[in-house]
Design a protein around this motif. Structure first.
Motif, PDB file in Angstrom:
ATOM      1  N   GLY A   1       5.549  -6.312   3.713  1.00 61.17           N
ATOM      2  CA  GLY A   1       4.206  -6.263   3.763  1.00 61.17           C
ATOM      3  C   GLY A   1       3.191  -5.093   4.209  1.00 61.17           C
ATOM      4  O   GLY A   1       3.883  -4.210   4.916  1.00 61.17           O
TER       5      GLY A   1
ATOM      6  N   LYS B   1       0.051  -2.519  -1.665  1.00 63.64           N
ATOM      7  CA  LYS B   1       0.237  -3.095  -3.041  1.00 63.64           C
ATOM      8  C   LYS B   1      -1.208  -3.409  -3.595  1.00 63.64           C
ATOM      9  O   LYS B   1      -1.556  -2.892  -4.648  1.00 63.64           O
ATOM     10  CB  LYS B   1       1.052  -4.441  -2.852  1.00 63.64           C
TER      11      LYS B   1
ATOM     12  N   ARG C   1      -2.721   9.719  -0.611  1.00 64.14           N
ATOM     13  CA  ARG C   1      -3.055  10.232   0.725  1.00 64.14           C
ATOM     14  C   ARG C   1      -3.390   9.162   1.625  1.00 64.14           C
ATOM     15  O   ARG C   1      -3.966   8.214   1.049  1.00 64.14           O
ATOM     16  CB  ARG C   1      -3.854  11.390   0.654  1.00 64.14           C
TER      17      ARG C   1
HETATM   18  N1  LIG Z   1      -3.966   5.142   1.328  1.00 70.69           N
HETATM   19  C1  LIG Z   1      -4.172   4.192   2.535  1.00 70.69           C
HETATM   20  N2  LIG Z   1      -4.914   4.939   3.399  1.00 70.69           N
HETATM   21  C2  LIG Z   1      -5.420   4.467   4.533  1.00 70.69           C
HETATM   22  N3  LIG Z   1      -5.243   2.985   4.711  1.00 70.69           N
HETATM   23  C3  LIG Z   1      -4.484   2.354   3.786  1.00 70.69           C
HETATM   24  C4  LIG Z   1      -4.249   3.181   2.532  1.00 70.69           C
HETATM   25  N4  LIG Z   1      -3.504   2.258   1.786  1.00 70.69           N
HETATM   26  C5  LIG Z   1      -3.590   0.993   2.294  1.00 70.69           C
HETATM   27  N5  LIG Z   1      -4.124   1.152   3.591  1.00 70.69           N
HETATM   28  C6  LIG Z   1      -4.343   0.203   4.617  1.00 70.69           C
HETATM   29  O1  LIG Z   1      -2.915  -0.351   5.007  1.00 70.69           O
HETATM   30  C7  LIG Z   1      -3.288  -1.665   4.923  1.00 70.69           C
HETATM   31  C8  LIG Z   1      -2.282  -2.689   4.161  1.00 70.69           C
HETATM   32  O2  LIG Z   1      -2.558  -2.421   2.684  1.00 70.69           O
HETATM   33  P1  LIG Z   1      -2.529  -3.506   1.761  1.00 70.69           P
HETATM   34  O3  LIG Z   1      -3.191  -5.029   2.199  1.00 70.69           O
HETATM   35  O4  LIG Z   1      -3.067  -2.779   0.328  1.00 70.69           O
HETATM   36  O5  LIG Z   1      -0.945  -3.800   1.633  1.00 70.69           O
HETATM   37  P2  LIG Z   1      -0.228  -4.795   0.821  1.00 70.69           P
HETATM   38  O6  LIG Z   1       0.952  -4.352   0.559  1.00 70.69           O
HETATM   39  O7  LIG Z   1      -1.000  -5.409  -0.139  1.00 70.69           O
HETATM   40  O8  LIG Z   1      -0.147  -6.082   1.923  1.00 70.69           O
HETATM   41  P3  LIG Z   1       0.559  -7.328   1.829  1.00 70.69           P
HETATM   42  O9  LIG Z   1       1.989  -7.205   1.810  1.00 70.69           O
HETATM   43  O10 LIG Z   1       0.081  -8.057   3.191  1.00 70.69           O
HETATM   44  O11 LIG Z   1       0.076  -7.921   0.619  1.00 70.69           O
HETATM   45  C9  LIG Z   1      -4.787  -2.292   4.646  1.00 70.69           C
HETATM   46  O12 LIG Z   1      -5.430  -2.390   5.895  1.00 70.69           O
HETATM   47  C10 LIG Z   1      -5.354  -0.973   4.008  1.00 70.69           C
HETATM   48  O13 LIG Z   1      -6.691  -0.691   4.268  1.00 70.69           O
END
Ligand SMILES: Nc1ncnc2c1ncn2[C@@H]1O[C@H](COP(=O)(O)OP(=O)(O)OP(=O)(O)O)[C@@H](O)[C@H]1O
Ligand SMILES: [Mg+2]
Length: 255
Positions: free
Chosen positions: A13, A17, A218
């Protein structure tokens, strides 16, 4: 151009993604027609692209998984919104928490891994890209996404054990896809100043080197700020450097 279906998947998680998919979608939509399908009961990409967290059951992708013969994906598509206004070329099929119940109760359906693939076929070549956001597990909707995808994008973060989550995913990919599994690893939240971590990750990724994208995303506070106000970064802060990363990713993927 034939529709290209791309999913973002990783059992771990919080690796980016949803963020990657939303921003990739917004970049691709500059020139191409894009549909984002939310397959995660958390509904995070739905929230960013619609501003909404709760829907009528019949409006969500859960209805399609519940009654695939009755509910068509065509009827679930709505325009992505920015401050209530449609974003050009960007559509979404929403999901909310109600999807989790359907995932649990669909276990007995025959051909249940192909529900999404069959539904996407109904769209013909309406879209240039269909992007699928998956939950951090290998549940029914993730398997449906893998089945339907031409490319599986696997974001990894800078956490030291970020590759741990990938192996079960790769096994599922090679089990579901008969042909050579088409997946690519994307390094997300890269901090260029953190040489030690970067070297560690590069070593770790060495084994799958040809599967690691040259483009990286980044770490940028604009990304989380944009998420907080339910907007892709390119609309929230057009001058942010992280947009260059998403743009490079989009052009690599658009070929
Ligand atoms: N490049 C980035 N720079 C800064 N923060 C980021 C970046 N990419 C993602 N985040 C932050 O990291 C956190 C997790 O991102 P995201 O929700 O896209 O992950 P996910 O893999 O979809 O999570 P999940 O498995 O719960 O669905 C969020 O708070 C997001 O704002
Ligand atoms: Mg997510």
């Amino acid at each position: 151009m034939k529709t290209k279906v791309i999913s973002a998947a990783n059992q771990k998680g919080g690796v980016g993604k949803t963020t990657t998919l939303v921003n990739l979608g917004a970049e691709l939509a500059r020139k191409r027609k894009v549909l984002v399908v939310d397959l995660d009961p958390q509904g995070n990409c739905t929230k960013t692209l619609t501003g909404q967290r709760h829907f009528q059951f019949e409006e969500t992708v859960a209805a399609m998984f519940d009654k695939p013969k009755v509910v068509s994906i065509v009827d679930l598509i709505r325009p992505a919104l920015l401050d209530g206004e449609p974003i050009q070329n960007l559509d979404v099929v929403p999901a909310d928490f109600q999807l989790s119940r359907i995932i649990e109760t669909s276990l007995t359906k025959i051909n249940r891994e192909r529900i999404l693939e069959k539904q996407l076929a109904k769209l013909g070549e309406t879209y240039d890209f269909i992007l699928l956001d998956t939950p951090p597990n290998l549940s029914l909707t993730t398997l449906n996404a893998i089945q339907a995808s031409d490319l599986i994008l696997i974001p990894v973060d800078s956490g030291a054990f970020s590759l741990d989550g990938i192996n079960p995913l790769l096994e599922a990919v090679s089990e579901i896809k008969d042909d050579e599994a088409n997946y690519l690893i994307l390094r997300n939240e890269v901090d260029v100043r953190n040489a030690v971590i970067n070297e560690f990750i590069e070593d770790e990724l060495e084994i799958t080197k040809d599967k690691v994208l040259s483009v990286t995303i980044r770490r940028s506070e604009h990304v989380s700020q944009a998420n907080a106000v339910s907007a892709p970064v390119r609309f929230y802060k057009s001058g942010s450097l992280v947009n260059n990363d998403y743009r490079k990713l989009a052009s690599l993927i658009a070929g």
